[in-house]
Design an enzyme around this catalytic site. Sequence first.
Site, PDB file in Angstrom:
ATOM      1  N   HIS A 131       0.872  -1.177   0.000  1.00 21.48           N
ATOM      2  CA  HIS A 131       0.000   0.000   0.000  1.00 21.48           C
ATOM      3  C   HIS A 131       0.915   1.235   0.000  1.00 21.48           C
ATOM      4  CE1 HIS A 131      -2.777   2.930   1.907  1.00 21.48           C
ATOM      5  NE2 HIS A 131      -3.763   2.127   1.549  1.00 21.48           N
ATOM      6  N   ASP A 208       3.118  -4.691   8.117  1.00 14.82           N
ATOM      7  CA  ASP A 208       1.907  -3.896   7.936  1.00 14.82           C
ATOM      8  C   ASP A 208       0.725  -4.856   8.078  1.00 14.82           C
ATOM      9  OD1 ASP A 208      -0.354  -2.708   6.932  1.00 14.82           O
ATOM     10  OD2 ASP A 208       0.590  -1.908   5.122  1.00 14.82           O
ATOM     11  N   GLN A 211      -4.481  -5.230   6.944  1.00 16.39           N
ATOM     12  CA  GLN A 211      -5.499  -6.146   6.413  1.00 16.39           C
ATOM     13  C   GLN A 211      -5.494  -7.503   7.102  1.00 16.39           C
ATOM     14  OE1 GLN A 211      -7.879  -5.339   4.391  1.00 16.39           O
ATOM     15  NE2 GLN A 211      -7.114  -3.358   3.738  1.00 16.39           N
ATOM     16  N   LYS A 234     -10.721  -1.020  10.428  1.00 16.19           N
ATOM     17  CA  LYS A 234     -10.904  -2.234   9.617  1.00 16.19           C
ATOM     18  C   LYS A 234     -11.256  -3.426  10.497  1.00 16.19           C
ATOM     19  CE  LYS A 234      -7.387  -0.524   6.397  1.00 16.19           C
ATOM     20  NZ  LYS A 234      -8.034  -0.092   5.180  1.00 16.19           N
ATOM     21  N   CYS A 372      -4.725   2.258  -3.695  1.00 20.10           N
ATOM     22  CA  CYS A 372      -3.491   2.803  -3.080  1.00 20.10           C
ATOM     23  C   CYS A 372      -2.321   1.855  -3.275  1.00 20.10           C
ATOM     24  CB  CYS A 372      -3.677   3.105  -1.596  1.00 20.10           C
ATOM     25  SG  CYS A 372      -4.862   4.398  -1.289  1.00 20.10           S
TER      26      CYS A 372
HETATM   27  N1  PMP Z   1      -1.713  -0.873   4.562  1.00 18.59           N
HETATM   28  C1  PMP Z   1      -2.677  -1.575   3.989  1.00 18.59           C
HETATM   29  C2  PMP Z   1      -2.373  -2.938   3.443  1.00 18.59           C
HETATM   30  C3  PMP Z   1      -3.972  -1.064   3.915  1.00 18.59           C
HETATM   31  O1  PMP Z   1      -4.936  -1.774   3.334  1.00 18.59           O
HETATM   32  C4  PMP Z   1      -4.226   0.219   4.440  1.00 18.59           C
HETATM   33  C5  PMP Z   1      -5.606   0.840   4.361  1.00 18.59           C
HETATM   34  N2  PMP Z   1      -6.247   0.691   3.135  1.00 18.59           N
HETATM   35  C6  PMP Z   1      -3.176   0.916   5.031  1.00 18.59           C
HETATM   36  C7  PMP Z   1      -1.933   0.330   5.077  1.00 18.59           C
HETATM   37  C8  PMP Z   1      -3.372   2.273   5.616  1.00 18.59           C
HETATM   38  O2  PMP Z   1      -4.256   2.233   6.701  1.00 18.59           O
HETATM   39  P1  PMP Z   1      -4.877   3.543   7.298  1.00 18.59           P
HETATM   40  O3  PMP Z   1      -5.423   4.328   6.140  1.00 18.59           O
HETATM   41  O4  PMP Z   1      -5.938   3.061   8.235  1.00 18.59           O
HETATM   42  O5  PMP Z   1      -3.780   4.279   7.989  1.00 18.59           O
END
Ligand code: PMP
Length: 414
Positions: A131, A208, A211, A234, A372
């Site tokens: 991401h 990270d 998910q 999430k 993203c």
């Molecule tokens: N890493 C991953 C794999 C994600 O899916 C996301 C959120 N889509 C993030 C990081 C960022 O998370 P947040 O926007 O809650 O900070």
Amino acid sequence: MTSTSVIQPALDIAAIRSQFPILHREVKGKPLVYFDNAATAQKPQVVIDALVNYYSHYNANIHRGIHTLAEEATAGFEATRDAFRHFVNARHREEIIITKGTTESINLVAYTWARQQLQAGDEVIISGMEHHSNIVPWQIICAEKQASLKVIPVDDNGELVLEEYYKLLTPRTKLVSVVHVSNALGTVNPVKDIISAAHNAGAKVFIDGAQSAVHLDIDVQELDCDFFACSVHKLYGPTGVGMLYGKKELLAEMPVFLGGGEMIKEVSFEQTTYADLPYKYEAGTPNIADTVATAAALNYVQEIGKANIRAHEDELLQHATSRLLTIDGLTIIGRAKEKTSLISFVIDGIHPQDVGILLDNRGIAVRTGHHCAQPLMARFKIPGTIRASFAVYNTLEEVDALLAGLQHAVKLLR
Ligand code: PMP
């Protein structure tokens, strides 16, 4: 005590659905089918009640008041730290830093640990399925420190090419930062192997878990990762709260991140001394209400049990995979052997966004676009995908509604 969950007989999905008020609304005159759970999950009544209860009965600023409300608010906030600790099985409660979310957790480590540790010529390894929030902070710090960013390639199935990863590890590798579960492909990465190989090369590892935290049991001691991050929104909890886990010895040695109230021991104009862990990294008034309500979300997930959540979502995924493949010209992006909770796909000759709009007309919420993860989309030579991501409250009938919506969209758009 670990957070390993126990598989029970099939979940009562109707009962679970009744706990989520938003699932009873209609969109465009149709019952809502919410398949955008990887972006953010819906919230059960217990979480909403915890928020309302906080504001109705014990709203106060934390840590510094001696009055009853301040003590109650502080106890609620700190109870969430304990809930997080249990949730990821951290050894010490000081290893849990409460943040705004995964993005802030990654930036915290980039601007403290990495900024202190990286030197010119050092290397940081990420993967081709990250991401943007696990790319950009490392890019910024690598540029500042004249370090380089290396990328583990992704194969056609959406799996990391581990042989290439092992080749990328060198004595200059200081950090490996990889996603546990890909938000764009659903791939579950073999993080245990990734972590032990990095440690053998003398590097630290950031996972990270944005998910993974809701679908997989997380045991940071067993994984032996150095850092782990997740976002509560999430996990059926409120927005604006997340967690950074870090090994105590690393957190203790790292320089501070944001300066201000709460993170200090003593301040004079000549010199400031900093608070002990975990407060050293929690400057200013935090998001108290949402953090208090987070404990309700974490308990909610633990009570259902992640193994049960995953078993249900796997059934939805298998059903969706077999049904969607009946659509002419549909290609699933991400066919990893280890995969969970979401299906990402493209349809020949049809723009994902057009499909998204037609599905919304039927009350079906999916995400379309690059998720993203633009470098990953470039790897697959596509501008984006249509992604349906599942949660514990989704049903097989909803997957069938998605299939019908897609068949209709294909008829209209071809
Ligand atoms: N890493 C991953 C794999 C994600 O899916 C996301 C959120 N889509 C993030 C990081 C960022 O998370 P947040 O926007 O809650 O900070």
